[in-house]
Design a protein around this motif. Structure first.
Motif, PDB file in Angstrom:
ATOM      1  N   CYS A   6      38.468  47.050  32.745  1.00 23.39           N
ATOM      2  CA  CYS A   6      37.612  46.889  33.920  1.00 23.39           C
ATOM      3  C   CYS A   6      38.187  45.832  34.873  1.00 23.39           C
ATOM      4  O   CYS A   6      38.215  46.024  36.094  1.00 23.39           O
ATOM      5  N   ALA A   7      38.641  44.715  34.307  1.00 19.76           N
ATOM      6  CA  ALA A   7      39.199  43.641  35.131  1.00 19.76           C
ATOM      7  C   ALA A   7      40.477  44.090  35.820  1.00 19.76           C
ATOM      8  O   ALA A   7      40.719  43.756  36.989  1.00 19.76           O
ATOM      9  N   THR A   8      41.295  44.864  35.119  1.00 17.98           N
ATOM     10  CA  THR A   8      42.539  45.357  35.706  1.00 17.98           C
ATOM     11  C   THR A   8      42.255  46.294  36.881  1.00 17.98           C
ATOM     12  O   THR A   8      42.882  46.193  37.947  1.00 17.98           O
ATOM     13  N   LEU A   9      41.314  47.208  36.690  1.00 15.73           N
ATOM     14  CA  LEU A   9      40.944  48.129  37.767  1.00 15.73           C
ATOM     15  C   LEU A   9      40.353  47.374  38.955  1.00 15.73           C
ATOM     16  O   LEU A   9      40.642  47.684  40.119  1.00 15.73           O
ATOM     17  N   LYS A  10      39.519  46.375  38.652  1.00 13.04           N
ATOM     18  CA  LYS A  10      38.912  45.573  39.716  1.00 13.04           C
ATOM     19  C   LYS A  10      39.961  44.773  40.461  1.00 13.04           C
ATOM     20  O   LYS A  10      39.914  44.673  41.700  1.00 13.04           O
ATOM     21  N   ALA A  11      40.932  44.235  39.743  1.00  8.78           N
ATOM     22  CA  ALA A  11      42.008  43.468  40.377  1.00  8.78           C
ATOM     23  C   ALA A  11      42.843  44.363  41.294  1.00  8.78           C
ATOM     24  O   ALA A  11      43.217  43.959  42.410  1.00  8.78           O
ATOM     25  N   ALA A  12      43.126  45.580  40.835  1.00  5.70           N
ATOM     26  CA  ALA A  12      43.912  46.508  41.646  1.00  5.70           C
ATOM     27  C   ALA A  12      43.152  46.897  42.918  1.00  5.70           C
ATOM     28  O   ALA A  12      43.732  46.944  44.012  1.00  5.70           O
ATOM     29  N   ALA A  13      41.851  47.158  42.774  1.00  7.95           N
ATOM     30  CA  ALA A  13      41.037  47.513  43.941  1.00  7.95           C
ATOM     31  C   ALA A  13      40.937  46.355  44.917  1.00  7.95           C
ATOM     32  O   ALA A  13      41.031  46.538  46.140  1.00  7.95           O
ATOM     33  N   THR A  14      40.771  45.148  44.383  1.00 11.39           N
ATOM     34  CA  THR A  14      40.671  43.963  45.244  1.00 11.39           C
ATOM     35  C   THR A  14      41.990  43.708  45.964  1.00 11.39           C
ATOM     36  O   THR A  14      42.008  43.362  47.154  1.00 11.39           O
ATOM     37  N   ASP A  55      32.745  40.277  51.434  1.00 15.10           N
ATOM     38  CA  ASP A  55      32.907  41.411  50.527  1.00 15.10           C
ATOM     39  C   ASP A  55      34.030  41.134  49.520  1.00 15.10           C
ATOM     40  O   ASP A  55      33.892  41.428  48.324  1.00 15.10           O
ATOM     41  N   ILE A  56      35.125  40.555  49.991  1.00 10.01           N
ATOM     42  CA  ILE A  56      36.226  40.181  49.104  1.00 10.01           C
ATOM     43  C   ILE A  56      35.766  39.100  48.132  1.00 10.01           C
ATOM     44  O   ILE A  56      36.117  39.103  46.947  1.00 10.01           O
ATOM     45  N   GLY A  57      34.959  38.161  48.644  1.00  7.36           N
ATOM     46  CA  GLY A  57      34.428  37.114  47.776  1.00  7.36           C
ATOM     47  C   GLY A  57      33.599  37.690  46.646  1.00  7.36           C
ATOM     48  O   GLY A  57      33.676  37.221  45.496  1.00  7.36           O
ATOM     49  N   ALA A  83      33.250  38.798  40.869  1.00  3.68           N
ATOM     50  CA  ALA A  83      33.036  39.797  39.810  1.00  3.68           C
ATOM     51  C   ALA A  83      34.246  39.841  38.884  1.00  3.68           C
ATOM     52  O   ALA A  83      34.100  39.908  37.652  1.00  3.68           O
ATOM     53  N   LEU A  84      35.441  39.782  39.466  1.00  5.19           N
ATOM     54  CA  LEU A  84      36.670  39.786  38.660  1.00  5.19           C
ATOM     55  C   LEU A  84      36.737  38.539  37.780  1.00  5.19           C
ATOM     56  O   LEU A  84      37.093  38.621  36.602  1.00  5.19           O
ATOM     57  N   GLY A  85      36.378  37.392  38.352  1.00  5.18           N
ATOM     58  CA  GLY A  85      36.390  36.158  37.572  1.00  5.18           C
ATOM     59  C   GLY A  85      35.449  36.221  36.382  1.00  5.18           C
ATOM     60  O   GLY A  85      35.782  35.747  35.283  1.00  5.18           O
ATOM     61  N   PHE A  86      34.293  36.824  36.586  1.00  6.16           N
ATOM     62  CA  PHE A  86      33.331  36.957  35.486  1.00  6.16           C
ATOM     63  C   PHE A  86      33.885  37.849  34.388  1.00  6.16           C
ATOM     64  O   PHE A  86      33.776  37.524  33.192  1.00  6.16           O
TER      65      PHE A  86
END
Length: 229
Positions: free
Chosen positions: A24-32, A48-50, A55-58
């Motif tokens: 999940c974090a990897t996908l979120k990082a790629a999207a961000t 929105d980026i914040g 969310a990624l940090g969590f």
């Protein structure tokens, strides 16, 4: 049928959770990263980026605390605590699949701000919970410091703030219904955890008497000092 010993079950659960949130974090990082690559540098875009970064940090912190968590000293028995934990934890993720409803820019901005605040508070709570973190109702170590001086279950309260932000971002009957379901099962998780913590730590009874469950009292009464069970 012979079940694996508790240590093996804990290892399997820890490995599964770490793998899931790593993906999940990897996908979120790629999207961000993709969003940052298409930078607009407007206030709404930055907010929105914040929201994405918090969310990624969590999620990253969930992986770290899951890998490093202590072995449980007591675990809830039966199927209901496990079902409640899984639904309470993962039902929110189903909201990703719900088609988004066009909303006013101001409401979108408010929703992102609520989400950022919620995730920042979740990170704060999870940081203090540390190696005591788990999805299932388990007792590892009693934490009464930081946000746990104000309420007994601050992480659930802060996750509810995130859920509110998600619903504001996409206010449909589906998201509202799922939100109600999540809150209901989160409450069951709290009830199950309370039983386990009271059974595992004799001092929990006094802690529960002094500290409210979810809503801070903001009184001047001295709270329990930080410590471990």
């Amino acid at each position: 049928m012979k079940f694996p010993p508790p240590e093996m079950r804990d290892f399997i659960g820890r490995a599964t959770m770490a793998l899931y949130f790593t993906v999940c974090a990897t996908l979120k990082a790629a999207a961000t990263a993709g969003e940052i690559g298409n930078a607009e540098w407007t206030a709404p875009w930055l907010i929105d980026i914040g929201a994405s970064i918090t969310a990624l940090g969590f999620m990253v912190l969930v992986v770290v605390t899951t890998v490093a968590r202590l072995p449980p000293v007591r675990t809830a028995q039966g199927i209901e605590p496990r079902i409640s934990a899984l639904i309470g934890c993962f039902a929110t993720i189903t909201l990703i699949a719900v088609p988004r409803l066009p909303i006013a820019p101001k409401l979108e901005l408010i929703a992102d701000l609520v989400t950022i605040v919620g995730f920042c508070l979740c990170i704060w709570c999870l940081w203090w919970l540390g190696r005591s973190f788990s999805i299932l109702a388990q007792a590892r170590r009693l934490v009464t410091a930081g946000p746990y001086q104000m309420v007994r279950h601050p992480l659930y309260a802060c996750e509810a703030i995130v859920l509110f932000g998600i619903i504001l971002r996409n206010p449909t009957w589906v998201t509202i219904t799922v939100g109600v379901i999540v809150l209901a099962f989160q409450y069951r998780r709290i009830v199950n955890e309370e039983k386990i913590l009271r059974a595992a730590f004799p001092q929990y009874q006094e802690y529960a008497r002094m500290v409210p469950m979810l809503v801070p009292r903001f009184s001047t009464t001295a709270l329990i000092d930080s410590g471990t069970g």
